[in-house]
Design a protein around this motif. Structure first.
Motif, PDB file in Angstrom:
ATOM      1  N   GLY A   1       0.819  -1.219   0.000  1.00 49.22           N
ATOM      2  CA  GLY A   1       0.000   0.000   0.000  1.00 49.22           C
ATOM      3  C   GLY A   1       0.843   1.256   0.000  1.00 49.22           C
ATOM      4  O   GLY A   1       0.446   2.277  -0.564  1.00 49.22           O
ATOM      5  N   ALA A   2       2.013   1.186   0.616  1.00 47.54           N
ATOM      6  CA  ALA A   2       2.885   2.349   0.682  1.00 47.54           C
ATOM      7  C   ALA A   2       3.417   2.714  -0.703  1.00 47.54           C
ATOM      8  O   ALA A   2       3.752   3.860  -0.960  1.00 47.54           O
ATOM      9  CB  ALA A   2       4.049   2.070   1.626  1.00 47.54           C
ATOM     10  N   PHE A   3       3.483   1.734  -1.589  1.00 45.59           N
ATOM     11  CA  PHE A   3       4.064   1.964  -2.914  1.00 45.59           C
ATOM     12  C   PHE A   3       3.013   2.199  -3.996  1.00 45.59           C
ATOM     13  O   PHE A   3       3.351   2.621  -5.079  1.00 45.59           O
ATOM     14  CB  PHE A   3       4.933   0.765  -3.322  1.00 45.59           C
ATOM     15  N   THR A   4       1.796   1.889  -3.694  1.00 38.65           N
ATOM     16  CA  THR A   4       0.789   2.016  -4.755  1.00 38.65           C
ATOM     17  C   THR A   4      -0.374   2.851  -4.275  1.00 38.65           C
ATOM     18  O   THR A   4      -0.846   2.710  -3.156  1.00 38.65           O
ATOM     19  CB  THR A   4       0.227   0.641  -5.172  1.00 38.65           C
ATOM     20  N   LYS A   5      -0.803   3.695  -5.131  1.00 37.96           N
ATOM     21  CA  LYS A   5      -2.032   4.451  -4.877  1.00 37.96           C
ATOM     22  C   LYS A   5      -3.027   4.010  -5.942  1.00 37.96           C
ATOM     23  O   LYS A   5      -2.889   4.322  -7.117  1.00 37.96           O
ATOM     24  CB  LYS A   5      -1.769   5.949  -4.993  1.00 37.96           C
ATOM     25  N   VAL A   6      -4.008   3.236  -5.507  1.00 33.74           N
ATOM     26  CA  VAL A   6      -5.000   2.752  -6.461  1.00 33.74           C
ATOM     27  C   VAL A   6      -6.132   3.761  -6.542  1.00 33.74           C
ATOM     28  O   VAL A   6      -6.729   4.110  -5.528  1.00 33.74           O
ATOM     29  CB  VAL A   6      -5.547   1.378  -6.043  1.00 33.74           C
ATOM     30  N   GLU A   7      -6.397   4.208  -7.750  1.00 31.02           N
ATOM     31  CA  GLU A   7      -7.503   5.143  -7.941  1.00 31.02           C
ATOM     32  C   GLU A   7      -8.824   4.401  -7.788  1.00 31.02           C
ATOM     33  O   GLU A   7      -9.049   3.371  -8.419  1.00 31.02           O
ATOM     34  CB  GLU A   7      -7.415   5.775  -9.341  1.00 31.02           C
ATOM     35  N   ARG A   8      -9.691   4.906  -6.922  1.00 28.55           N
ATOM     36  CA  ARG A   8     -10.985   4.266  -6.705  1.00 28.55           C
ATOM     37  C   ARG A   8     -11.918   4.580  -7.875  1.00 28.55           C
ATOM     38  O   ARG A   8     -11.842   5.667  -8.457  1.00 28.55           O
ATOM     39  CB  ARG A   8     -11.595   4.738  -5.388  1.00 28.55           C
ATOM     40  N   VAL A   9     -12.778   3.633  -8.205  1.00 24.08           N
ATOM     41  CA  VAL A   9     -13.667   3.800  -9.347  1.00 24.08           C
ATOM     42  C   VAL A   9     -14.961   3.036  -9.080  1.00 24.08           C
ATOM     43  O   VAL A   9     -14.935   1.926  -8.535  1.00 24.08           O
ATOM     44  CB  VAL A   9     -12.978   3.324 -10.655  1.00 24.08           C
ATOM     45  N   LYS A  10     -16.074   3.660  -9.415  1.00 27.17           N
ATOM     46  CA  LYS A  10     -17.359   2.996  -9.210  1.00 27.17           C
ATOM     47  C   LYS A  10     -17.631   2.079 -10.405  1.00 27.17           C
ATOM     48  O   LYS A  10     -17.609   2.535 -11.548  1.00 27.17           O
ATOM     49  CB  LYS A  10     -18.459   4.053  -9.094  1.00 27.17           C
ATOM     50  N   PRO A  11     -17.870   0.782 -10.164  1.00 28.53           N
ATOM     51  CA  PRO A  11     -18.129  -0.109 -11.305  1.00 28.53           C
ATOM     52  C   PRO A  11     -19.461   0.213 -11.979  1.00 28.53           C
ATOM     53  O   PRO A  11     -20.373   0.731 -11.349  1.00 28.53           O
ATOM     54  CB  PRO A  11     -18.162  -1.501 -10.673  1.00 28.53           C
ATOM     55  N   ASP A  12     -19.558  -0.113 -13.263  1.00 19.40           N
ATOM     56  CA  ASP A  12     -20.796   0.085 -14.006  1.00 19.40           C
ATOM     57  C   ASP A  12     -21.773  -1.069 -13.785  1.00 19.40           C
ATOM     58  O   ASP A  12     -22.975  -0.911 -13.969  1.00 19.40           O
ATOM     59  CB  ASP A  12     -20.494   0.188 -15.517  1.00 19.40           C
ATOM     60  N   MET A  13     -21.225  -2.240 -13.459  1.00 20.13           N
ATOM     61  CA  MET A  13     -22.066  -3.428 -13.280  1.00 20.13           C
ATOM     62  C   MET A  13     -21.510  -4.246 -12.126  1.00 20.13           C
ATOM     63  O   MET A  13     -20.299  -4.333 -11.966  1.00 20.13           O
ATOM     64  CB  MET A  13     -21.975  -4.360 -14.507  1.00 20.13           C
TER      65      MET A  13
END
Ligand SMILES: [Zn+2]
Length: 230
Positions: free
Chosen positions: A117-129
């Motif tokens: 987690g310290a190395f990655t920033k995952v962009e949050r995204v709302k799924p379509d389905m």
């Protein structure tokens, strides 16, 4: 990593690094992308599409086998670039949208996630389905296979192939292994999900980590279950 195969219209995207991503030819025009790798892998997907004479907008669906950062990491960016519909198992949807923590694990697994987690920033995204057991996307059927995460799914192309996410992996010799216990929520549930898949027929098994099994994979999986998951 070299491209595994284009058997059954299935492509393994090369150079994805730690985790696998696959393209499935759904019909003449449209492609389904299964998993997206760690953050920043959109360029690898584009490079491969270009090499086979396709473009990003040919991807109509992005299906995530589960929410973990090494599979959902490039989902937000690829959804933007492709215009594809983003789909994930119902119970993992709140993890990629940010309503819940991306991953919860204890002990060594929790430590690994903390470091990762310290190395990655995952962009949050709302799924379509959100996907339930038995739903279909083109030629693909969703099989609900929880255990590694609550909402893990497998993607089945009947009689041809199964995409298992992190429910199963293969080792350096190509042998099947169960999901990594330290990174999984419930290993008894993992085993029940593997038994469920062992009732299906397919010749290829495409894991989230390790080399795909390209022939006789359902027999291989039945032997694995009969041998007590080894
Ligand atoms: Zn993984």
């Amino acid at each position: 990593m070299a491209q595994a195969t284009t058997q059954y219209g299935i492509h393994q995207i090369p150079d994805m690094g730690f985790s696998n991503a696959y393209l499935v030819e759904a019909d003449q025009q449209s492609l389904v992308l299964i998993d997206t790798g760690t953050p920043g892998k959109d360029a690898k997907v584009l490079a491969y599409l270009t090499s086979i004479g396709r473009k990003l907008s040919d991807i109509s669906y992005i299906v995530l086998t589960h929410a973990d950062a090494d599979h959902s990491g490039s989902a937000a960016e690829l959804r933007r670039l492709t215009g594809a519909k983003l789909a994930i198992g119902e119970l993992d949807a709140p993890r990629i949208s940010g309503e819940k923590k991306l991953k919860e694990a204890s002990g060594f697994g929790g430590l690994l996630i903390g470091v990762f987690g310290a190395f990655t920033k995952v962009e949050r995204v709302k799924p379509d389905m959100t996907l339930k057991d038995g739903e279909t996307i083109g030629p693909l059927t969703i099989v609900y296979t929880p255990g590694h995460t609550d909402g893990s799914i497998s993607v089945y192309k009947p009689n041809e192939a199964i995409f298992v996410g992190d429910l199963l992996r293969t080792d350096g010799s190509g042998n099947l292994k169960l999901a990594m216990a330290s990174m999984s929520r419930d290993m008894a549930e993992v085993k029940r999900s593997v038994e469920k898949l062992s009732k299906l027929e397919f010749s290829m098994l495409l894991p989230g980590h390790g080399k795909p099994i390209e022939h006789d994979a359902s027999k291989n999986l039945r032997d694995f279950v009969d041998n007590g998951f080894t």
